[in-house]
Design an enzyme around this catalytic site. Sequence first.
Site, mmCIF file in Angstrom:
data_model
loop_
_atom_site.group_PDB
_atom_site.id
_atom_site.type_symbol
_atom_site.label_atom_id
_atom_site.label_comp_id
_atom_site.label_asym_id
_atom_site.label_seq_id
_atom_site.Cartn_x
_atom_site.Cartn_y
_atom_site.Cartn_z
ATOM 1 N N GLU A 1 -1.239 4.827 -8.059
ATOM 2 C CA GLU A 1 -0.873 5.717 -6.964
ATOM 3 C C GLU A 1 0.072 6.783 -7.491
ATOM 4 O O GLU A 1 1.085 6.473 -8.110
ATOM 5 C CB GLU A 1 -0.186 4.907 -5.860
ATOM 6 N N LYS B 1 0.873 -1.178 0.000
ATOM 7 C CA LYS B 1 0.000 0.000 0.000
ATOM 8 C C LYS B 1 0.907 1.223 0.000
ATOM 9 O O LYS B 1 1.643 1.464 0.953
ATOM 10 C CB LYS B 1 -0.892 -0.014 1.256
#
Lengths: 335, 521
Positions: free
Chosen positions: B271, B226
């Site tokens: 991202e 993440k």
Amino acid sequence: MPNPATWLKPTGKGLYCEPGDFYIDPARPAPRAVITHGHGDHARANNRQVLATAETIAIMRSRFGDEAGGSLQPLAYGEWVALGDVRVKLVPAGHVLGSAQVVLEHQGTRVVISGDYKRRPDPTCPPFEPQSCDVFVTEATFGLPVFRHPPDAQEIGRLLHSMRLFPERCHVVGVYALGKCQRVLALLRRYGYAEPVFLHGALQAMCEVYERLGVDLGPLLPATGARRADLAGRLILAPPSAISDLWSRRLPDPVIAMASGWMRIRQRARQRGVELPLVISDHADWDELTATLSEVGAGEIWVTHGAEEALIRQASLQGLKARALSIAGFEDEAE
Amino acid sequence: MNDFAALLDALLFTPARLGKLRLMSEYFAATPDPERGWALAALTGELAFAEVKPMQIRELVLGRVDAELFGWSYDFVGDLAETASLIWPARPGANRAPGLSEIVAELAAATRASAGARLERWLDALDATGRWALLKLITGGLRVGVSARLAKTALAERAQIPLDEIEAVWHGLAPPYVELFAWLEGRGPRPETAGKPTFHPLMLAQALAEDDLDRLDPGSYRAEWKWDGIRVQLVARGGEKRLYSRSGDDIGAAFPDILAAMPADIVLDGELLVLRDGEVMPFNELQQRLNRKTASARMLQDYPAWVRLYDMLDEAGADLRPLPFDERRSRLESWYGAGPRERLDLSPLIPFASWDELRRLREGARARGIEGLMLKRRDAPYLSGRPKGPWFKWKRGALTVDAVLMYAQRGHGKRSSFYSDYTFGAWRDGALVPVGKAYSGFTDEELKRLDRWVRDNTVERYGPVREVAQQLVLEIAFDSVHRSTRHKSGLALRFPRVHRIRWDKPASEADTVAALERLLT
């Protein structure tokens, strides 16, 4: 004809009238006092002799009980009385119930001390009556041109609109105990709100004084002791200090409102956590102040508490002679 | 315009989301087209015109008002637009108040200089609130605590449809949104989005609870890191390119480096990060490039932006969202492998055999730019919203520090009677230095007790702020700590919140600034 500055002087105790030997709204107990109106920074306890309107005396009795003063002499609006070498008359100031301008005549000169005043209609007290004079002593609480109060109907309309939009919440409005509270109630009634209004305990006594003096405020109920669920959708009036503090926690999801001329300035309203600022003031706004200065036709204007410098500047732009008069004891309209 | 101004004024003062939604809903219901569409554009930040400079406003006012009176008033009010709106003298017989539509139309055609002359006419015709709103709008300073997303939420709630449906058509539309309102009110068809670079509602992950793992089969899931950046969606369609934030805002103008690198006809999920030599830089470097309208050449060079890709939603017009994750992943990998991809790289899959193995990896994950792990079901289609089960985020444990409460400030809305915003400090050279502020992490009961403590231990008041005795230790949890020149301590914490209230711990035993510096990433 001596200049009134020779016989009407600011002192540490308040504004003193020498030939009459009395103070106007003294800051500390005085032998003789003429009181313009019942607010705490104008009417104080324990003067020996008090001259004021019957309404102001009733308000002082309610506030101070036995300490309201040694002898309390009522004077009706428009009647002259002699104090020493000075003739004195009280004239409606339109600020709160009983509020008066003090008219002084001495050696052919007339001075008017406005006390606090406003010019727009107020259902709870008679309107300001302009008096022509040689010296006009004016307040300047909202003595900056950014203060222009919108019409009352508009502000009450915003409150009623918010109550319709959030029917499951209660609305709590911060108001002064004397004047603002009763005016907001009377305005609500005028614009059709007939439901009971709930009152914080600190407001009840003054509402009773107003009702005894013949001002109808409609159905009122105490907020204290009312069940939380019963307050949803209701309107509650409370002193400004209570609206966003411990007291208000008992209320069902309150919309915090505040009725004050200072609410015109967004940052002031936001700092206080006010969600619904209502610009309703018992003080003259900028346009009322400047119109009054022209209207009374005074050769000289003395400006007291508030934004003196701006109003003096404006007076000079209007071709009027004005100066600041520093009187002990007056506060800005506290919030 | 006066009605729209009254809405803005009410929004500014209404702290609660629910209240704001209701105000907007009421306005959209009561206001006709195209006025409400322009209002929607103003609220969602879609209006663009030549902005008027504060100096022009000041000059207009000084043409009407004595300079000294203006000066004192400005000192008192502290905000130019507000001072000007309040001090502007009414002119008897002014024109009727202009609508927002008229103002927008005339401004679109105006230059900065000619806008000034129109402005004077409008100021005469509007009321004080109308003048304030106009001046804020025209100087680009309109901030009333409403995001584009919240404005769209008001529309969705009013029409009783999911917000995603509005997001899906939004970027194919333009102000004043007449066809959008017609559709929402059942008077027209859903606006056509084919061939337009619209936002695709995101699939979001649930937070993983520790006992979730017992019920999950490791063989059914894929794991990824993440990343500590911001989620973005790259959309290229019909010759147009867009870079959307997770809330559907088009942030492309600030990232020309990413737009230039985007291929045609594709929708990618990834991202946004600042990368140097392939290494992820701390979040606050990315922050230098966020919330900007443009990026200077210097910015582009100092903070090179990349997108680390993890999903592909559309390839050459084929909607891949119904496909299982593994299939989308292999399409993404083969597309990625087919050409050099500037400014784009792939978020790798992390091989693992058991939850325990993954747990060890997560605990070791202190590397820069990693917030924890993502778990994605191999057979799950790409679903909008936050469905329970297919995607989990498994954040690494938070860092904590024992800090001392220094100042407390009243909250807003429901918390306006509570001291609920806490500034806390750490020790340096025998004195406390503020290191952050926390507003959350405590229960309602704890808040009551904290509020009581603040009232009982106040040593000084500054308006809504109270300084308290330096006695109460708060255990603060945070995600990471960064260098910051804005704070006296030279440090800034990311996501600080109150983890525990250490009623038991003496303030002298709280942590030092030096201890926090050792946690710098």
